[in-house]
Write an enzyme that holds these catalytic residues in place. Structure first.
Site, short mmCIF file in Angstrom:
data_model
loop_
_atom_site.label_atom_id
_atom_site.label_comp_id
_atom_site.label_asym_id
_atom_site.label_seq_id
_atom_site.Cartn_x
_atom_site.Cartn_y
_atom_site.Cartn_z
N LEU A 151 0.86 -1.20 0.00
CA LEU A 151 0.00 0.00 0.00
C LEU A 151 0.89 1.24 0.00
CD1 LEU A 151 -3.09 0.69 0.07
CD2 LEU A 151 -2.79 1.14 2.51
N GLY A 152 1.80 1.27 -1.01
CA GLY A 152 2.65 2.45 -1.19
C GLY A 152 1.99 3.41 -2.16
N ARG A 153 2.83 4.11 -2.92
CA ARG A 153 2.28 5.10 -3.87
C ARG A 153 1.26 4.47 -4.82
NH1 ARG A 153 8.13 6.68 -3.57
NH2 ARG A 153 8.37 4.62 -4.51
N ILE A 154 1.67 3.35 -5.45
CA ILE A 154 0.79 2.75 -6.47
C ILE A 154 -0.36 2.00 -5.80
CG2 ILE A 154 0.68 1.20 -8.45
CD1 ILE A 154 3.72 1.81 -8.89
N ARG A 174 4.54 -3.96 5.02
CA ARG A 174 5.47 -4.19 6.13
C ARG A 174 4.89 -3.60 7.42
NH1 ARG A 174 10.73 -2.19 2.94
NH2 ARG A 174 9.26 -0.48 2.63
N ARG A 231 6.60 -7.24 -9.58
CA ARG A 231 7.73 -7.89 -10.23
C ARG A 231 7.43 -9.38 -10.28
NH1 ARG A 231 9.03 -3.72 -11.96
NH2 ARG A 231 10.93 -2.52 -11.68
N ASP A 255 1.24 -8.70 -15.50
CA ASP A 255 2.01 -7.76 -16.34
C ASP A 255 3.51 -8.05 -16.23
OD1 ASP A 255 2.23 -5.38 -18.03
OD2 ASP A 255 3.08 -4.38 -16.26
N GLU A 260 11.50 -12.35 -17.73
CA GLU A 260 11.07 -11.55 -18.89
C GLU A 260 12.19 -11.47 -19.93
OE1 GLU A 260 9.79 -7.81 -17.26
OE2 GLU A 260 8.27 -8.76 -16.02
N HIS A 278 4.75 -6.34 -19.45
CA HIS A 278 5.37 -5.34 -18.57
C HIS A 278 5.16 -3.92 -19.14
CE1 HIS A 278 8.79 -4.72 -15.44
NE2 HIS A 278 7.99 -3.66 -15.47
P1 NAP Z 1 6.37 2.15 -2.75
O1 NAP Z 1 5.63 3.45 -2.63
O2 NAP Z 1 7.72 2.03 -2.19
O3 NAP Z 1 5.41 1.02 -2.10
C1 NAP Z 1 5.83 -0.29 -1.87
C2 NAP Z 1 4.84 -0.98 -0.96
O4 NAP Z 1 5.25 -2.34 -0.83
C3 NAP Z 1 4.79 -0.41 0.46
O5 NAP Z 1 3.45 -0.37 0.93
C4 NAP Z 1 5.61 -1.39 1.28
O6 NAP Z 1 5.22 -1.53 2.63
C5 NAP Z 1 5.27 -2.69 0.55
N1 NAP Z 1 6.27 -3.70 0.83
C6 NAP Z 1 7.62 -3.60 0.66
N2 NAP Z 1 8.21 -4.75 1.06
C7 NAP Z 1 7.21 -5.56 1.47
C8 NAP Z 1 7.19 -6.86 2.02
N3 NAP Z 1 8.31 -7.57 2.20
N4 NAP Z 1 5.99 -7.39 2.36
C9 NAP Z 1 4.85 -6.69 2.18
N5 NAP Z 1 4.80 -5.44 1.67
C10 NAP Z 1 5.98 -4.90 1.33
O7 NAP Z 1 6.49 1.72 -4.26
P2 NAP Z 1 5.50 2.03 -5.49
O8 NAP Z 1 5.86 3.30 -6.13
O9 NAP Z 1 4.11 1.81 -5.04
O10 NAP Z 1 5.96 0.86 -6.50
C11 NAP Z 1 5.85 -0.47 -6.10
C12 NAP Z 1 6.53 -1.40 -7.11
O11 NAP Z 1 5.73 -1.52 -8.27
C13 NAP Z 1 7.89 -0.96 -7.66
O12 NAP Z 1 8.94 -1.18 -6.77
C14 NAP Z 1 8.00 -1.81 -8.92
O13 NAP Z 1 8.62 -3.03 -8.63
C15 NAP Z 1 6.54 -2.05 -9.31
N6 NAP Z 1 6.20 -1.36 -10.57
C16 NAP Z 1 5.85 -2.10 -11.66
C17 NAP Z 1 5.53 -1.46 -12.84
C18 NAP Z 1 5.12 -2.21 -14.07
O14 NAP Z 1 5.37 -1.74 -15.16
N7 NAP Z 1 4.46 -3.35 -13.92
C19 NAP Z 1 5.59 -0.07 -12.92
C20 NAP Z 1 5.96 0.64 -11.79
C21 NAP Z 1 6.24 -0.01 -10.61
P3 NAP Z 1 5.36 -0.32 3.69
O15 NAP Z 1 4.42 0.74 3.17
O16 NAP Z 1 4.89 -0.88 4.97
O17 NAP Z 1 6.78 0.10 3.64
C1 8YV Z 2 9.03 0.31 -16.49
C2 8YV Z 2 8.77 -0.48 -14.03
O1 8YV Z 2 8.35 -0.37 -17.51
O2 8YV Z 2 8.99 1.60 -12.97
C3 8YV Z 2 9.17 0.39 -12.91
O3 8YV Z 2 9.67 -0.16 -11.90
O4 8YV Z 2 8.82 -1.66 -13.95
C4 8YV Z 2 8.21 0.14 -15.27
O5 8YV Z 2 7.70 1.41 -15.04
C5 8YV Z 2 10.45 -0.01 -16.54
O6 8YV Z 2 11.23 0.36 -15.46
C6 8YV Z 2 11.08 0.57 -17.80
O7 8YV Z 2 11.98 -0.30 -18.26
#
Ligand code: NAP
Ligand code: 8YV
Length: 318
Positions: A151-154, A174, A231, A255, A260, A278
């Protein structure tokens, strides 16, 4: 005067590459394509450009004595050895916030797609099968129970969208966030047992490796769905394939994948899955915003100025 040298460790998005090339001499994966030339080049490298999926080891960083910054085009940086970078005086930056809304949009799109069988229905119409009769019934999304793993930014942006669908939102993370107003569960399994849709949106890396395992999938159960936009490493893909094949869970929308761009062949043959490559942040507007931010971080890092968005673990950089 010659341009400062930057090493691109991944195939960069054209928006990011173009911006970098306007100011720097960008060496695209020279460490892999021409190791002999890299030996001569390495001491001149002042910046490193990476993607969210890049793996950057301490061994590679140690070969770049004059690198000042590693700017990731992406919010995730689980493949980067940040503690080695800190120790070597290389600041690590990423692109949070600018992609949050797009990733949340795709998470909801995937959830709706798998529950309402939108891709399958599209294929049905295209195949000229509508005259045969109606398609298989879907599952109702409005008012259903959503579990967020992260429950972070996304995660919060997904929760806001789900609330507009009248969904009941709960989460695990966490740390509990009492101010969120959503129900907290201490483990993914406890959360999975209570929801219709489980959306995974944590960082990758060692601390979340296979957080979604066979036990969590068993707790999710035969009427519920898994959506992964985090991921591939967060989900035990072998256990997931088995759960989908045996009907242990109702379906999945993915996704991201463990290896990958390779997707397990078994998933390609299942009709209860939706697969995307992705692409959660892949809109024109967001890719440009990511490129602008990654470029600005690179410039700041090389110039020794205040970084815009260092990763939380970065101990360097004004
Ligand atoms: P963020 O704001 O740092 O939020 C991460 C969340 O994950 C936080 O709520 C954190 O808990 C929780 N977390 C971390 N470790 C954990 C664990 N071991 N067990 C349970 N919860 C845990 O990050 P964000 O900006 O939302 O982005 C999250 C992730 O999305 C990125 O790191 C990336 O891997 C992925 N992503 C994927 C795409 C895509 O293209 N598919 C695009 C962008 C991002 P706490 O709040 O308690 O610290
Ligand atoms: C991107 C992502 O597709 O922001 C991330 O963590 O997984 C995606 O936004 C990637 O990083 C670009 O290669």
């Amino acid at each position: 005067m010659s341009k400062p040298d930057v090493l691109a460790v991944a195939k960069l998005h054209p928006f990011y590459l173009k911006a970098l090339q306007s100011v720097y001499a960008v060496h695209e994966r020279t460490h892999l394509t021409d190791p002999a030339a890299f030996v001569e080049l390495a001491p001149r490298i002042v910046g490193i450009a990476a993607s969210g999926e890049s793996v950057v080891t301490s061994e590679l960083l140690a070969q770049l004595p004059n690198a000042r910054v590693l700017s990731v085009f992406g919010v995730g940086y689980d493949g980067i050895d940040v503690s080695a970078a800190n120790a070597l005086g290389i600041a690590v930056t990423h692109t949070p916030d600018v992609l949050t809304e797009d990733v949340a949009d795709l998470a909801l799109g995937l959830l709706l797609s798998v529950a309402r069988r939108i891709p399958q229905a599209d294929s049905y119409v295209r195949a000229g099968r509508w005259p045969e009769g109606p398609v298989e019934l879907g599952q109702k999304v409005s008012g259903a129970r959503l579990g967020l793993v992260g429950l972070g930014r996304i995660g919060q942006a997904i929760a806001r969208r789900a609330s507009a669908f009248g969904m009941k939102v709960a989460y695990t993370a966490r740390n509990a966030k009492p101010d969120s107003g959503y129900d907290f569960y201490p483990t993914a399994a406890a959360l999975a047992a209570q929801v219709d849709f489980l959306v995974v949106i944590t960082p990758g890396g060692a601390s979340t490796q296979h957080l979604i395992n066979a036990d969590v999938l068993a707790a999710l159960g035969p009427k519920a769905y898994l959506i992964n936009v985090a991921r591939g490493s967060v989900v035990d893909e072998t256990a997931l394939v088995k759960a989908l094949q045996t009907g242990q869970i109702a379906g999945a929308a993915l996704d991201v994948f463990a290896h990958e761009p390779n997707v397990p062949a078994e998933l390609l043959h299942l009709t209860n899955v939706v697969l995307t490559p992705h692409m959660a942040s892949a809109t024109v507007q967001t890719r440009q915003a990511m490129a602008d931010l990654a470029f600005a971080n690179m410039q700041a890092g090389i110039a020794g100025q205040k970084l815009l968005t260092p990763v939380p673990e970065c101990t360097l950089g004004a």
